[in-house]
Write a protein that holds these residues in place. Structure first.
Motif, PDB file in Angstrom:
ATOM      1  N   PRO A 211      77.755  87.621  47.427  1.00  0.00           N
ATOM      2  CA  PRO A 211      76.781  86.790  48.148  1.00  0.00           C
ATOM      3  C   PRO A 211      75.530  87.594  48.497  1.00  0.00           C
ATOM      4  CG  PRO A 211      78.491  87.548  49.637  1.00  0.00           C
ATOM      5  CD  PRO A 211      78.912  87.996  48.261  1.00  0.00           C
ATOM      6  N   SER A 212      74.395  86.913  48.585  1.00  0.00           N
ATOM      7  CA  SER A 212      73.185  87.572  49.080  1.00  0.00           C
ATOM      8  C   SER A 212      73.426  88.013  50.517  1.00  0.00           C
ATOM      9  CB  SER A 212      71.999  86.616  49.005  1.00  0.00           C
ATOM     10  OG  SER A 212      71.653  86.352  47.664  1.00  0.00           O
ATOM     11  N   ARG A 213      72.934  89.182  50.849  1.00  0.00           N
ATOM     12  CA  ARG A 213      73.276  89.781  52.136  1.00  0.00           C
ATOM     13  C   ARG A 213      72.039  90.118  52.959  1.00  0.00           C
ATOM     14  NH1 ARG A 213      78.567  91.498  51.934  1.00  0.00           N
ATOM     15  NH2 ARG A 213      79.488  91.737  49.857  1.00  0.00           N
ATOM     16  N   GLY A 214      72.228  90.106  54.282  1.00  0.00           N
ATOM     17  CA  GLY A 214      71.280  90.691  55.214  1.00  0.00           C
ATOM     18  C   GLY A 214      69.839  90.306  54.962  1.00  0.00           C
ATOM     19  N   SER A 215      69.041  91.283  54.557  1.00  0.00           N
ATOM     20  CA  SER A 215      67.609  91.078  54.384  1.00  0.00           C
ATOM     21  C   SER A 215      67.293  90.144  53.230  1.00  0.00           C
ATOM     22  CB  SER A 215      66.909  92.424  54.164  1.00  0.00           C
ATOM     23  OG  SER A 215      67.440  93.090  53.030  1.00  0.00           O
ATOM     24  N   SER A 216      68.274  89.848  52.392  1.00  0.00           N
ATOM     25  CA  SER A 216      68.078  88.934  51.262  1.00  0.00           C
ATOM     26  C   SER A 216      68.721  87.572  51.494  1.00  0.00           C
ATOM     27  CB  SER A 216      68.644  89.552  49.976  1.00  0.00           C
ATOM     28  OG  SER A 216      67.955  90.732  49.632  1.00  0.00           O
ATOM     29  N   ALA A 217      69.222  87.329  52.708  1.00  0.00           N
ATOM     30  CA  ALA A 217      69.944  86.077  52.976  1.00  0.00           C
ATOM     31  C   ALA A 217      68.959  84.962  53.309  1.00  0.00           C
ATOM     32  CB  ALA A 217      70.947  86.279  54.103  1.00  0.00           C
ATOM     33  N   ASN A 218      68.120  84.637  52.315  1.00  0.00           N
ATOM     34  CA  ASN A 218      67.138  83.565  52.505  1.00  0.00           C
ATOM     35  C   ASN A 218      67.577  82.340  51.701  1.00  0.00           C
ATOM     36  OD1 ASN A 218      66.614  84.539  49.916  1.00  0.00           O
ATOM     37  ND2 ASN A 218      64.643  85.411  50.448  1.00  0.00           N
ATOM     38  N   ASN A 219      66.669  81.704  50.996  1.00  0.00           N
ATOM     39  CA  ASN A 219      67.048  80.517  50.231  1.00  0.00           C
ATOM     40  C   ASN A 219      68.087  80.816  49.159  1.00  0.00           C
ATOM     41  OD1 ASN A 219      65.472  80.768  47.402  1.00  0.00           O
ATOM     42  ND2 ASN A 219      64.155  81.532  49.029  1.00  0.00           N
ATOM     43  N   HIS A 220      68.166  82.065  48.710  1.00  0.00           N
ATOM     44  CA  HIS A 220      69.158  82.422  47.689  1.00  0.00           C
ATOM     45  C   HIS A 220      70.579  82.143  48.184  1.00  0.00           C
ATOM     46  CE1 HIS A 220      66.832  84.925  44.597  1.00  0.00           C
ATOM     47  NE2 HIS A 220      65.945  84.333  45.357  1.00  0.00           N
ATOM     48  N   VAL A 221      70.882  82.557  49.390  1.00  0.00           N
ATOM     49  CA  VAL A 221      72.248  82.391  49.875  1.00  0.00           C
ATOM     50  C   VAL A 221      72.574  80.911  50.087  1.00  0.00           C
ATOM     51  CG1 VAL A 221      71.844  82.596  52.382  1.00  0.00           C
ATOM     52  CG2 VAL A 221      73.962  83.465  51.398  1.00  0.00           C
ATOM     53  N   ILE A 222      71.565  80.096  50.409  1.00  0.00           N
ATOM     54  CA  ILE A 222      71.785  78.652  50.527  1.00  0.00           C
ATOM     55  C   ILE A 222      72.170  78.074  49.173  1.00  0.00           C
ATOM     56  CG2 ILE A 222      70.744  76.445  51.129  1.00  0.00           C
ATOM     57  CD1 ILE A 222      71.027  78.225  53.550  1.00  0.00           C
ATOM     58  N   ALA A 223      71.450  78.477  48.118  1.00  0.00           N
ATOM     59  CA  ALA A 223      71.767  77.978  46.774  1.00  0.00           C
ATOM     60  C   ALA A 223      73.140  78.428  46.323  1.00  0.00           C
ATOM     61  CB  ALA A 223      70.696  78.445  45.778  1.00  0.00           C
ATOM     62  N   GLU A 224      73.479  79.676  46.623  1.00  0.00           N
ATOM     63  CA  GLU A 224      74.795  80.183  46.244  1.00  0.00           C
ATOM     64  C   GLU A 224      75.903  79.389  46.942  1.00  0.00           C
ATOM     65  OE1 GLU A 224      72.802  84.624  46.043  1.00  0.00           O
ATOM     66  OE2 GLU A 224      74.375  84.211  47.518  1.00  0.00           O
ATOM     67  N   ALA A 225      75.749  79.191  48.246  1.00  0.00           N
ATOM     68  CA  ALA A 225      76.782  78.488  49.007  1.00  0.00           C
ATOM     69  C   ALA A 225      76.864  77.023  48.605  1.00  0.00           C
ATOM     70  CB  ALA A 225      76.500  78.618  50.506  1.00  0.00           C
ATOM     71  N   ALA A 226      75.706  76.373  48.403  1.00  0.00           N
ATOM     72  CA  ALA A 226      75.707  74.953  48.034  1.00  0.00           C
ATOM     73  C   ALA A 226      76.351  74.751  46.661  1.00  0.00           C
ATOM     74  CB  ALA A 226      74.282  74.403  48.044  1.00  0.00           C
ATOM     75  N   GLY A 227      76.019  75.623  45.697  1.00  0.00           N
ATOM     76  CA  GLY A 227      76.613  75.497  44.368  1.00  0.00           C
ATOM     77  C   GLY A 227      78.098  75.771  44.375  1.00  0.00           C
ATOM     78  N   GLN A 228      78.494  76.815  45.092  1.00  0.00           N
ATOM     79  CA  GLN A 228      79.914  77.147  45.211  1.00  0.00           C
ATOM     80  C   GLN A 228      80.691  76.010  45.875  1.00  0.00           C
ATOM     81  OE1 GLN A 228      82.309  79.044  44.149  1.00  0.00           O
ATOM     82  NE2 GLN A 228      82.525  80.821  45.488  1.00  0.00           N
ATOM     83  N   PHE A 229      80.132  75.474  46.950  1.00  0.00           N
ATOM     84  CA  PHE A 229      80.802  74.403  47.669  1.00  0.00           C
ATOM     85  C   PHE A 229      80.908  73.145  46.809  1.00  0.00           C
ATOM     86  CE2 PHE A 229      80.594  70.717  50.583  1.00  0.00           C
ATOM     87  CZ  PHE A 229      81.787  70.923  51.262  1.00  0.00           C
ATOM     88  N   ALA A 230      79.813  72.785  46.145  1.00  0.00           N
ATOM     89  CA  ALA A 230      79.829  71.585  45.300  1.00  0.00           C
ATOM     90  C   ALA A 230      80.884  71.698  44.213  1.00  0.00           C
ATOM     91  CB  ALA A 230      78.450  71.363  44.689  1.00  0.00           C
ATOM     92  N   ALA A 231      80.944  72.852  43.560  1.00  0.00           N
ATOM     93  CA  ALA A 231      81.921  73.034  42.487  1.00  0.00           C
ATOM     94  C   ALA A 231      83.342  73.040  43.021  1.00  0.00           C
ATOM     95  CB  ALA A 231      81.630  74.338  41.745  1.00  0.00           C
ATOM     96  N   ALA A 232      83.545  73.659  44.182  1.00  0.00           N
ATOM     97  CA  ALA A 232      84.900  73.710  44.751  1.00  0.00           C
ATOM     98  C   ALA A 232      85.359  72.345  45.237  1.00  0.00           C
ATOM     99  CB  ALA A 232      84.942  74.729  45.887  1.00  0.00           C
ATOM    100  N   CYS A 233      84.422  71.438  45.515  1.00  0.00           N
ATOM    101  CA  CYS A 233      84.783  70.061  45.876  1.00  0.00           C
ATOM    102  C   CYS A 233      85.039  69.227  44.627  1.00  0.00           C
ATOM    103  CB  CYS A 233      83.655  69.424  46.691  1.00  0.00           C
ATOM    104  SG  CYS A 233      83.501  69.992  48.396  1.00  0.00           S
ATOM    105  N   ALA A 234      84.104  69.243  43.702  1.00  0.00           N
ATOM    106  CA  ALA A 234      84.183  68.356  42.541  1.00  0.00           C
ATOM    107  C   ALA A 234      85.139  68.873  41.473  1.00  0.00           C
ATOM    108  CB  ALA A 234      82.792  68.153  41.943  1.00  0.00           C
ATOM    109  N   PHE A 235      85.219  70.206  41.327  1.00  0.00           N
ATOM    110  CA  PHE A 235      86.117  70.831  40.349  1.00  0.00           C
ATOM    111  C   PHE A 235      87.214  71.579  41.099  1.00  0.00           C
ATOM    112  CE2 PHE A 235      81.903  71.370  37.900  1.00  0.00           C
ATOM    113  CZ  PHE A 235      81.999  70.119  37.308  1.00  0.00           C
TER     114      PHE A 235
END
Length: 633
Positions: A211-235
């Motif tokens: 996961p994006s960490r600390g000083s890089s936890a901006n929109n990147h970490v939102i995209a990572e979490a949203a994509g991971q969550f969507a896939a873990a729900c649908a797949f």
């Protein structure tokens, strides 16, 4: 970086070295089924004109035509996934974490390569199949997915180097499968296909590990979490799916709050990332509701506040501020060209949360709104929302002054950026953005590029590249790289009187020029349709440059310290007079390249000449510099 982030990055480095050996096999999940389908009747709710735009876009894609970041492509009937058409280079292969993706000489323009592999053009083709039943679209999607999966084995090559790319790609795959559900080959393409299952599993394994960490936890970490969550729900086919889903939901809830001011504006102070995060958040909630997964109330509350904030800051044509970085990034694309992104988001907000009386009217249509609204459950208990249209966002330091005839002025007195590196910030403290009926008059020039052209990156982020005051030829904040600021100017708003009393006032100051304080006062007088700007500098005598960037539709006739501005809107001639400080020497610049000056970037990778008026002189004198912009007619 703090100690915790440093430790996390060290652990990431160790894990990458360990993963260099052959990746593990995907667990056998034979018998997997896809159940996250659209409710019956959803597609019938898509407006006919939105369908027409969608099909036109899909047909262009079928012929292999598309445009990414100003580069026109006609090779998409059978794309090379690692090729950059801008430079003609092809990214090298090998272990993903060895690929020097930031080196344009080695890889080409990485944005050009990555964008196609977000597979958002495939969601457009899949949506075209869903609304027409034409199997040509579905077959093209299937062919391209099989090609991508075959050419991008797990952990091999440039498409496995950045988490935001994996997250957005997963979200695209979820929607491709959903939109192809009526096609006879959908199950064979996804859940019955061991290659597809392995790709989905490895994407989620990667996101769980890095996961994006600390000083890089901006929109990147939102995209990572949203994509991971969507896939873990649908797949939800794998032994780790429940854990991935729970971890991603916790991350999404935490970082949505962290990335958003209580007022609802995005903390990166980069408007396009506000749109990206809002799109990703809405898509994640849709997946949760489709799968029956409870979502913390805080997630819906943040998205509601983001939607109300967007409705508050747009101009008369539903255009939001052009603030900070913008790279044309989207969370979910199912619409054709000509669909207004911001109108679409407000329409979705209306469908999901309900519009408030002060919201601007949305007349456009889109495909995405009825699809998301069909999945998202109605909002729960009512929460407190603004009773009238907010004009001052104290936490973000953003103030909007409005006048008759669609006069709109954004004043920037907020933080430099988000987190310690402020990756997507510009050196724009106290800058202004002025529009008339949606036309940029005093414009924020935009972003243009990230990698590969450092002189242009510096210009579009610079203080001189914004409508504010530069001292001694330096930026207010100090850059340490294309996505790093090592010293941040601190701003504070002193006055923000936006009450409807005929004159709106704003005043702020910043300390970015060490030893001096720049203070700016702005008054918008409705009766005279006049904007008055006064710049004062407290401190020693210093060389000054005051810049005013005009929008690309505006022409200027500069005589001495007066500029007559003209433009056309809807076939009607408009004009304004800009009286500039007489104590400065004024010149008009347009399309200069050595160094860059006089440019406007309407979108990432695109630039066009525009007029910039620059006054030079010194800060001595107690009266400061007064500029008056008066609109005619």
């Amino acid at each position: 970086m703090g100690p915790q982030e440093v430790a996390g990055r060290v652990a990431d480095t160790v894990r990458r070295r360990r993963w260099r050996s052959a990746p593990p096999d995907c667990p056998d999940v034979t018998g997997a089924r896809f159940t996250a389908v659209l409710p019956a009747g959803t597609l019938a709710a898509v407006p006919p004109d939105a369908v027409k735009r969608l099909v036109a876009e899909a047909d262009r894609l079928m012929y292999g035509h598309a445009e990414y970041f100003g580069v026109v492509r006609d090779d998409l009937a059978d794309p090379d996934w690692w090729y950059d058409p801008k430079t003609g280079r092809r990214a090298p292969g090998g272990y993903a974490f060895d690929v020097p993706y930031r080196d344009e000489d080695a890889c080409g323009d990485i944005k050009q390569i990555w964008e196609l592999s977000r597979h958002q053009y495939l969601t457009v083709l899949a949506a075209a199949y869903a609304v027409t039943g034409d199997e040509r679209y579905a077959e093209r999607v299937a062919g391209h997915l099989r090609s991508w999966w075959a050419g991008n084995a797990p952990l091999r090559g440039v498409h496995w180097t950045s988490g935001i790319e994996l997250g957005i790609r997963l979200l695209s795959w979820v929607w491709v499968r959903r939109l192809l559900d009526g096609w006879p080959g959908a199950a064979a393409l996804f859940e019955e296909n061991p290659v597809a299952r392995a790709q989905i599993w490895h994407h989620q394994r990667w996101l769980a590990a890095f996961p994006s960490r600390g000083s890089s936890a901006n929109n990147h970490v939102i995209a990572e979490a949203a994509g991971q969550f969507a896939a873990a729900c649908a797949f939800a086919w794998f032994p780790a799916s429940a854990r991935w889903r729970a971890d991603a939901l916790r991350s999404l809830e935490r970082h949505l709050r962290a990335n958003t001011f209580p007022s609802g504006l995005n903390r990166e102070l980069a408007t396009e990332y506000h749109g990206l995060v809002l799109e990703l958040g809405l898509a994640a909630v849709a997946e949760a509701d489709a799968a029956g997964v409870p979502v913390p109330a805080t997630i819906r509350l943040v998205l509601l506040r983001m939607t109300d904030a967007l409705a508050a800051v747009v101009d008369s044509r539903l255009r939001p501020p052009r603030q900070g970085d913008a790279d044309d990034g989207h969370g979910l694309v199912v619409d054709g060209a000509g669909t207004d992104r911001w109108a679409s988001l407000l329409a979705t907000g209306d469908a999901v949360f309900g519009r408030l009386a002060w919201w601007p009217a949305v007349t456009g249509t889109d495909v995405r709104t009825p699809l998301l609204a069909a999945l998202v459950k109605p909002a729960g208990p009512s929460v407190s929302r603004p009773a009238s249209r907010p004009a001052h966002f104290a936490d973000a330091g953003l103030t909007v002054l409005r006048g008759p005839g669609g006069i709109w002025c954004r004043c920037d007195g907020g933080p430099h950026g988000f987190l310690s590196i402020a990756a997507h910030a510009h050196a724009d403290a106290l800058s202004l953005e002025v529009r008339h009926d949606g036309v940029d008059v005093l414009a924020d020039p935009g972003t243009y590029c990230y990698h590969g052209q450092p002189e242009w990156r510096r210009y579009f982020r610079s203080t001189l590249g914004h409508n504010t005051l530069q001292l001694d030829g330096t930026d207010q904040s100090v850059s340490g790289g294309p996505f790093l600021w090592t010293r941040h100017a601190a701003s504070r708003v002193l006055t923000a009187d936006t009450s409807d009393e005929g004159v709106a006032r704003w005043c702020a100051e910043h300390d970015g020029y060490q030893g001096s304080v720049h203070r700016r006062r702005v008054e918008l007088t409705a009766a005279r349709r006049e904007l008055r700007v006064v710049d004062e500098v407290r401190g020693p005598r210093r060389a000054a440059r005051l810049a005013f960037h005009l929008g690309p539709a505006v022409t200027a006739e500069l005589t001495g310290h007066r500029a007559v501005l003209t433009w056309t809107r809807d076939g009607e001639d408009r004009s304004a007079v800009l009286d500039l400080p007489a104590r400065l020497s004024w010149r008009a610049h347009r399309g200069e390249t050595d160094p860059p000056l006089g440019w406007y970037s309407a979108g990432f990778g695109r630039r066009e000449p525009s007029t910039t008026l620059v006054g030079t002189g010194f800060t001595d004198g107690a009266e400061g510099f007064t500029t008056v912009l008066g609109f005619r007619g």
